[in-house]
Write a protein that holds these residues in place. Structure first.
Motif, short mmCIF file in Angstrom:
data_model
loop_
_atom_site.label_atom_id
_atom_site.label_comp_id
_atom_site.label_asym_id
_atom_site.label_seq_id
_atom_site.Cartn_x
_atom_site.Cartn_y
_atom_site.Cartn_z
N THR A 93 -34.34 72.71 -38.15
CA THR A 93 -34.24 74.16 -38.17
C THR A 93 -34.31 74.71 -39.59
O THR A 93 -34.54 75.90 -39.78
N ASP A 94 -34.13 73.86 -40.58
CA ASP A 94 -34.22 74.31 -41.96
C ASP A 94 -34.43 73.11 -42.86
O ASP A 94 -33.91 72.02 -42.59
N TYR A 95 -35.26 73.32 -43.89
CA TYR A 95 -35.45 72.27 -44.87
C TYR A 95 -34.35 72.37 -45.93
O TYR A 95 -33.75 73.43 -46.12
N ALA A 96 -34.12 71.27 -46.61
CA ALA A 96 -33.11 71.24 -47.66
C ALA A 96 -33.77 71.26 -49.02
O ALA A 96 -34.81 70.63 -49.22
N GLY A 97 -33.19 71.99 -49.94
CA GLY A 97 -33.67 71.95 -51.31
C GLY A 97 -34.77 72.93 -51.61
O GLY A 97 -35.17 73.75 -50.77
N PRO A 98 -35.33 72.85 -52.80
CA PRO A 98 -36.32 73.82 -53.28
C PRO A 98 -37.74 73.59 -52.77
O PRO A 98 -38.63 74.40 -53.01
N ILE A 125 -43.95 76.38 -45.08
CA ILE A 125 -43.15 76.69 -46.25
C ILE A 125 -41.67 76.69 -45.87
O ILE A 125 -40.82 76.24 -46.64
N VAL A 126 -41.37 77.20 -44.68
CA VAL A 126 -40.02 77.08 -44.11
C VAL A 126 -40.14 76.42 -42.75
O VAL A 126 -41.21 76.41 -42.14
N ALA A 127 -39.04 75.89 -42.28
CA ALA A 127 -39.07 75.17 -41.00
C ALA A 127 -39.03 76.11 -39.82
O ALA A 127 -39.58 75.81 -38.76
N SER A 157 -36.06 75.44 -48.39
CA SER A 157 -35.00 75.95 -47.55
C SER A 157 -35.24 77.44 -47.35
O SER A 157 -35.85 78.11 -48.21
N SER A 158 -34.79 77.98 -46.24
CA SER A 158 -35.03 79.39 -45.95
C SER A 158 -34.41 80.29 -47.01
O SER A 158 -34.99 81.31 -47.40
N GLU A 159 -33.25 79.90 -47.49
CA GLU A 159 -32.58 80.72 -48.51
C GLU A 159 -33.37 80.72 -49.82
O GLU A 159 -33.54 81.77 -50.46
N GLU A 160 -33.91 79.57 -50.20
CA GLU A 160 -34.70 79.49 -51.43
C GLU A 160 -35.97 80.34 -51.30
O GLU A 160 -36.37 81.03 -52.25
N ALA A 161 -36.61 80.29 -50.13
CA ALA A 161 -37.82 81.08 -49.92
C ALA A 161 -37.52 82.57 -49.97
O ALA A 161 -38.26 83.36 -50.57
N ALA A 162 -36.42 82.97 -49.33
CA ALA A 162 -36.04 84.38 -49.34
C ALA A 162 -35.76 84.87 -50.75
O ALA A 162 -36.20 85.96 -51.15
N LYS A 163 -35.05 84.08 -51.53
CA LYS A 163 -34.73 84.47 -52.91
C LYS A 163 -35.99 84.57 -53.76
O LYS A 163 -36.13 85.48 -54.59
N ALA A 164 -36.94 83.66 -53.54
CA ALA A 164 -38.18 83.67 -54.31
C ALA A 164 -39.00 84.93 -54.00
O ALA A 164 -39.59 85.54 -54.90
N LEU A 165 -39.01 85.32 -52.73
CA LEU A 165 -39.78 86.50 -52.34
C LEU A 165 -39.09 87.79 -52.75
O LEU A 165 -39.75 88.83 -52.88
#
Length: 407
Positions: A93-98, A125-127, A157-165
């Motif tokens: 449901t989610d990848y770990a890390g950057p 890019i995200v799971a 990870s979804s959080e890393e992708a959200a922060k990058a965007l």
């Protein structure tokens, strides 16, 4: 069940038999003990080979048992897969890390978090798009994803992708989306709304276009307000906004190989007509037909471009309908029905594709074109006025079937 016996003497059924005689006929008395007889002459149960019927029955039992076992295993697997799907057991449901690698991810204008999440999942890019939406909601803090290209990684990870965007959203900007083929007054409306700068400031700048390096014959900024997506600093001025758009227009012209300011103005004027008159698939052919009309040997229209779009621009409206009087009005400097050659200037903001078509028009024999279906954009070309008239009738028939579309 059948048994095989040792060869016995044949029984004489015609003679009278005593019960004991019957036994003796089948089991004659031998001097050896009975135990020896059975031990010596009867095959042991271990050594006897099963009959063919018994073998067939065993095979059938084996096959039936195998089918039952396999069916049971299949049911177990199906139930397990159903529960896995239902409960999400074993799913990532989610990848770990950057993440790893590198990928350019494009956010289109107007794309919301749901559309962005689906695109992120499709590109691995995200799971999970759902997990991305959850992460985005938790870190957005009222910010929105700005349109543009982002350098991301695969399996973030979804959080890393959200922060990058959302990184670009940390520095606040004025976002303005300027579509192709818009007129100067329409662009000013968008700029004023996007930046908060009064519209009057843009209008005042348009009165002296030469301050932006535009040729003196240009009556306004028309044609030089390059279409595209812009992100202006919060403290940007009206002059800076206009200069950036003009610079982008000049860059597009230079990319097409046009560097002389006077030639740039001519190409922009042609490109703006192409942009207004055709769909992108027909840019080059319409440009070719315009060049044929501008040619010195044009005896078909005698130097007249006859573009409805130029006439309506001079009239200050957008319309498909013109009266005979409007077409005959020579006082309209944009009237290409009454005045030979190009109008006095561009009639809108052409795209890079339209500019390219104006620089490299198709080599076609046509002088006429008409879009016969405004929904599909189907355009038909012709060499003679008679052939063109038939296509105009086709267009008029389409308009009759689509009331209100050709106003």
């Amino acid at each position: 069940m059948s048994h095989r016996h040792p060869p016995f003497p044949a029984a004489d059924h015609g003679a009278e038999q005593h019960p004991d005689d019957h036994f003796e006929e089948h089991y004659p008395v031998h001097p050896e003990p009975v135990e020896q007889f059975f031990e010596a002459d009867l095959p042991s149960r271990r050594n006897r080979r099963p009959s063919k019927a018994r073998q067939r029955r065993r095979r059938r039992r084996t096959i039936v048992m195998l089918v039952v076992v396999l069916g049971f295993v299949g049911v177990v697997v199906a139930v397990a897969m159903f529960l896995r799907s239902l409960l999400g057991v074993g799913e990532v449901t989610d990848y770990a890390g950057p993440g790893t690698g590198s990928v350019t991810f494009t956010v289109d204008a107007g794309a919301g978090p749901l559309l962005v999440g689906n695109s992120l999942e499709q590109q691995d890019i995200v799971a999970s798009a759902d997990e991305f939406l959850n992460a985005f909601s938790s870190v957005a803090d009222g910010r929105v994803i700005q349109p543009g290209d982002y350098e991301l990684k695969y399996q973030m990870s979804s959080e890393e992708a959200a922060k990058a965007l959302l990184a670009d959203a940390d520095s606040k900007v004025h976002y303005a989306a300027v579509a192709r083929d818009l007129r100067q007054n329409e662009v000013f409306d968008i700029l004023a709304e996007s930046t908060g700068i009064p519209r009057e400031e843009f209008e005042a700048l348009a009165e002296d276009p030469t301050q932006f390096g535009i040729p003196e014959q240009s009556p306004s900024l028309e044609g030089y307000l390059y279409p595209g997506e812009y992100r202006f600093d919060l403290d940007v001025t009206a002059t800076e906004v206009i200069q950036q758009m003009v610079d982008n227009t000049k860059a597009a012209l230079e990319d097409a190989g046009v560097t002389d300011p006077a030639e740039q103005y001519r190409i922009l004027t042609i490109a703006s007509i192409v942009q207004a008159e055709a769909g992108q698939a027909d840019y080059a052919q319409v440009a070719g037909a315009i060049m044929n009309r501008l040619g010195p040997d044009n005896t078909e229209t005698n130097g007249l471009i006859q573009s409805d779009a130029t006439v309506t621009y001079g009239l200050g409206r957008k319309s498909y309908n013109l009266t005979p009087e409007e077409k005959a009005d020579t006082s309209n400097p944009y009237n290409t029905y009454a005045n030979e050659g190009l109008p006095v200037g561009p009639i809108g903001s052409p795209s890079a594709e339209a500019i390219e078509a104006a620089v490299n028009p198709a080599d076609v024999p046509y002088y006429y074109w008409v879009t016969v279906n405004l929904d599909s954009g189907e355009t038909k070309f012709s060499e003679t006025l008679a052939e063109h008239a038939r296509y105009v009738a086709e267009y008029q028939a389409w308009c009759a079937d689509n009331v209100g579309r050709c106003e």
